[in-house]
Design a protein around this motif. Structure first.
Motif, mmCIF file in Angstrom:
data_model
loop_
_atom_site.group_PDB
_atom_site.id
_atom_site.type_symbol
_atom_site.label_atom_id
_atom_site.label_comp_id
_atom_site.label_asym_id
_atom_site.label_seq_id
_atom_site.Cartn_x
_atom_site.Cartn_y
_atom_site.Cartn_z
ATOM 1 N N PRO A 20 0.830 -1.208 0.000
ATOM 2 C CA PRO A 20 0.000 0.000 0.000
ATOM 3 C C PRO A 20 0.864 1.258 0.000
ATOM 4 N N HIS A 21 0.246 2.370 -0.319
ATOM 5 C CA HIS A 21 0.940 3.658 -0.367
ATOM 6 C C HIS A 21 0.554 4.452 0.880
ATOM 7 N N GLU A 22 1.495 4.618 1.794
ATOM 8 C CA GLU A 22 1.241 5.327 3.046
ATOM 9 C C GLU A 22 2.426 6.230 3.371
ATOM 10 N N ALA A 23 2.145 7.358 4.044
ATOM 11 C CA ALA A 23 3.214 8.272 4.445
ATOM 12 C C ALA A 23 2.720 9.186 5.553
ATOM 13 N N VAL A 24 3.549 9.381 6.569
ATOM 14 C CA VAL A 24 3.298 10.249 7.735
ATOM 15 C C VAL A 24 1.836 10.227 8.184
ATOM 16 N N GLY A 25 1.288 9.050 8.288
ATOM 17 C CA GLY A 25 -0.066 8.902 8.795
ATOM 18 C C GLY A 25 -1.161 9.016 7.757
ATOM 19 N N TYR A 26 -0.795 9.266 6.509
ATOM 20 C CA TYR A 26 -1.782 9.382 5.442
ATOM 21 C C TYR A 26 -1.863 8.063 4.668
ATOM 22 N N LYS A 27 -3.075 7.552 4.477
ATOM 23 C CA LYS A 27 -3.316 6.381 3.645
ATOM 24 C C LYS A 27 -3.685 6.896 2.258
ATOM 25 N N LEU A 28 -2.855 6.579 1.258
ATOM 26 C CA LEU A 28 -2.937 7.268 -0.020
ATOM 27 C C LEU A 28 -3.262 6.331 -1.180
ATOM 28 N N HIS A 29 -3.700 6.939 -2.276
ATOM 29 C CA HIS A 29 -4.041 6.141 -3.451
ATOM 30 C C HIS A 29 -2.777 5.645 -4.145
ATOM 31 N N GLY A 30 -2.970 4.814 -5.165
ATOM 32 C CA GLY A 30 -1.828 4.218 -5.838
ATOM 33 C C GLY A 30 -1.225 3.121 -4.981
ATOM 34 N N GLY A 31 -0.058 2.664 -5.363
ATOM 35 C CA GLY A 31 0.590 1.614 -4.594
ATOM 36 C C GLY A 31 1.977 1.328 -5.110
ATOM 37 N N LEU A 32 2.642 0.393 -4.450
ATOM 38 C CA LEU A 32 4.018 0.051 -4.790
ATOM 39 C C LEU A 32 4.091 -1.364 -5.353
ATOM 40 N N LEU A 33 4.940 -1.524 -6.351
ATOM 41 C CA LEU A 33 5.226 -2.853 -6.864
ATOM 42 C C LEU A 33 6.204 -3.548 -5.921
ATOM 43 N N ALA A 34 6.496 -4.794 -6.190
ATOM 44 C CA ALA A 34 7.376 -5.567 -5.311
ATOM 45 C C ALA A 34 8.763 -4.935 -5.187
ATOM 46 N N ASP A 35 9.217 -4.245 -6.242
ATOM 47 C CA ASP A 35 10.547 -3.625 -6.196
ATOM 48 C C ASP A 35 10.526 -2.223 -5.602
ATOM 49 N N GLY A 36 9.346 -1.779 -5.117
ATOM 50 C CA GLY A 36 9.234 -0.470 -4.491
ATOM 51 C C GLY A 36 8.842 0.649 -5.432
ATOM 52 N N TYR A 38 6.660 3.128 -7.408
ATOM 53 C CA TYR A 38 5.306 3.661 -7.243
ATOM 54 C C TYR A 38 4.560 3.603 -8.573
ATOM 55 N N VAL A 39 3.289 3.196 -8.517
ATOM 56 C CA VAL A 39 2.435 3.157 -9.704
ATOM 57 C C VAL A 39 1.147 3.913 -9.397
ATOM 58 N N SER A 40 0.767 4.795 -10.293
ATOM 59 C CA SER A 40 -0.432 5.616 -10.117
ATOM 60 C C SER A 40 -1.694 4.764 -10.130
ATOM 61 N N PRO A 41 -2.770 5.278 -9.548
ATOM 62 C CA PRO A 41 -4.047 4.566 -9.617
ATOM 63 C C PRO A 41 -4.686 4.713 -10.995
ATOM 64 N N ARG A 42 -5.448 3.728 -11.378
ATOM 65 C CA ARG A 42 -6.302 3.804 -12.569
ATOM 66 C C ARG A 42 -5.534 4.068 -13.867
ATOM 67 N N VAL A 43 -4.327 3.517 -13.993
ATOM 68 C CA VAL A 43 -3.579 3.714 -15.239
ATOM 69 C C VAL A 43 -3.264 2.401 -15.951
ATOM 70 N N LEU A 44 -3.835 1.303 -15.484
ATOM 71 C CA LEU A 44 -3.583 0.019 -16.137
ATOM 72 C C LEU A 44 -3.934 0.094 -17.618
ATOM 73 N N ASN A 45 -5.058 0.735 -17.912
ATOM 74 C CA ASN A 45 -5.490 0.881 -19.307
ATOM 75 C C ASN A 45 -5.527 2.331 -19.783
ATOM 76 N N ARG A 46 -5.572 3.285 -18.839
ATOM 77 C CA ARG A 46 -5.645 4.692 -19.264
ATOM 78 C C ARG A 46 -4.435 5.092 -20.090
ATOM 79 N N TRP A 47 -3.234 4.731 -19.618
ATOM 80 C CA TRP A 47 -2.044 5.122 -20.375
ATOM 81 C C TRP A 47 -1.986 4.441 -21.742
#
Length: 344
Positions: A20-36, A38-47
């Motif tokens: 999951p994507h989290e920082a300083v107490g904020y639970k955020l959209h997007g997420g991390l791949l296994a290698d760390g 960052y991947v934006s939300p909703r871009v699997l097909n948008r891009w």
């Protein structure tokens, strides 16, 4: 042959994240791949969709409009030497305010989720079913709004608004300064009908798309500024590690915003290629309709608004330094750094 037609569900699809994507107490959209990564939300097909629509347009001989910072005629204010000067003298409120205001403005972008976009096919002679323009009301605008201010269907995840607050808190600490006054708008104000050939609702949406695209272009300049100052070894010396994390957070926002520039640039470029049906029963070439309005929009954002914003910020900094020991001298030195940068 590249896929050019998408459903709303396809355009809203996200990658499978390893973390999951989290920082300083904020639970955020997007997420991390296994290698760390960052991947934006909703871009699997948008891009893939946007890139396919771009290739289709350029293959027909229509170039993409410029949507880079080369459109801007003014640099960031204050500039890097000026910002470092302020921070070195314990005056961080200017940057704090900018980060906070940016977060609030981003939150307002959620309104795109509620925008009932009309189907442009009603006023365009060309078949737009396999274009970016033809998918605005099929998830593109909603996804953009969700990226900026959070997806109403997933309220537990923060979006760009909270990502900016996270970056701010990493640099300064939470609640370091009071909340600033937030401008009502950072877009070009309504100046009356500019495209009377079209129904008013369609004109309003085209102008909105142009406004938002130029705001995104201006944002790219601010991203670069933030990353440079946050990574500068002389800035935030007592919070150096956290400031570096803040720069990483800004880079993630920057990654998210790239798809917004991409689809807006594609849409406006496509509109130049279309033939529009006018309200008087005739037709008008998209290029003749779009180009003069886009030119005016670019000038307002890159010159008119930039100059106005500079004066407001300068006066606020002057007022902030007024109560400091030797405040007038400090402000004079601050001003001189702008002139030195321009002369370099």
């Amino acid at each position: 042959m590249a896929k050019l037609s998408y459903t709303r569900d396809e355009l809203m699809a996200s990658h499978d994240y390893a973390k999951p994507h989290e920082a300083v107490g904020y639970k955020l959209h997007g997420g991390l791949l296994a290698d760390g990564t960052y991947v934006s939300p909703r871009v699997l097909n948008r891009w893939p969709a946007v890139k396919a629509w771009q290739r289709e347009l350029t293959a027909k001989g229509w170039p993409l409009i410029d949507a880079t910072v080369q459109l801007l005629k003014r640099g960031n204010y204050p500039n890097i030497p000026q910002e470092k000067f302020l921070l070195a003298h314990g005056v961080g409120q200017s940057l704090w305010n900018s980060l906070t205001i940016t977060g609030v403005i981003e939150a307002r972008g959620r309104a795109l989720c509620d925008l009932q976009a009309p189907d442009f096919q009603a006023i365009i002679e060309d078949d737009i079913s396999q274009t970016c323009t033809g998918h605005l009301h099929k998830g593109l605008l909603y996804a953009h709004g969700a990226d900026e201010g959070g997806d109403p269907d997933e309220p537990e995840y923060g979006a760009h608004d909270q990502m900016w607050y996270a970056a701010r808190d990493l640099c300064f600490g939470k609640d370091r300064y009071p909340l600033p006054e937030i401008p009502e708008s950072i877009g070009r104000p309504d100046t009356g009908r500019l495209m009377p050939q079209l129904p008013a609702g369609f004109e309003q949406l085209i102008l909105l798309l142009m406004n938002v695209l130029m705001i995104e272009v201006r944002a790219e300049s601010f991203f670069a500024f933030c990353c440079e100052i946050m990574r500068d070894p002389e800035a935030f010396p007592e919070r150096r590690g956290d400031a570096a994390k803040a720069a990483e957070m800004v880079e993630r926002i920057r990654t998210d915003e790239a798809i917004h520039v991409g689809y807006l640039q594609t849409t406006i470029s496509e509109m130049r290629s279309f033939t529009f049906k006018s309200v008087d029963g005739g037709t008008v070439k998209g290029k003749d309709l779009i180009d003069p309005i886009w030119e005016g929009m670019v000038h307002w954002h890159s010159v008119t608004q930039a100059d106005f914003s500079r004066e407001q910020t300068r006066e606020a900094i002057k007022a902030g330094l007024a109560n400091a020991p030797e405040g007038a001298k400090l402000f004079s030195e601050f001003d001189a750094l702008e002139k030195e940068k321009q002369a370099a």
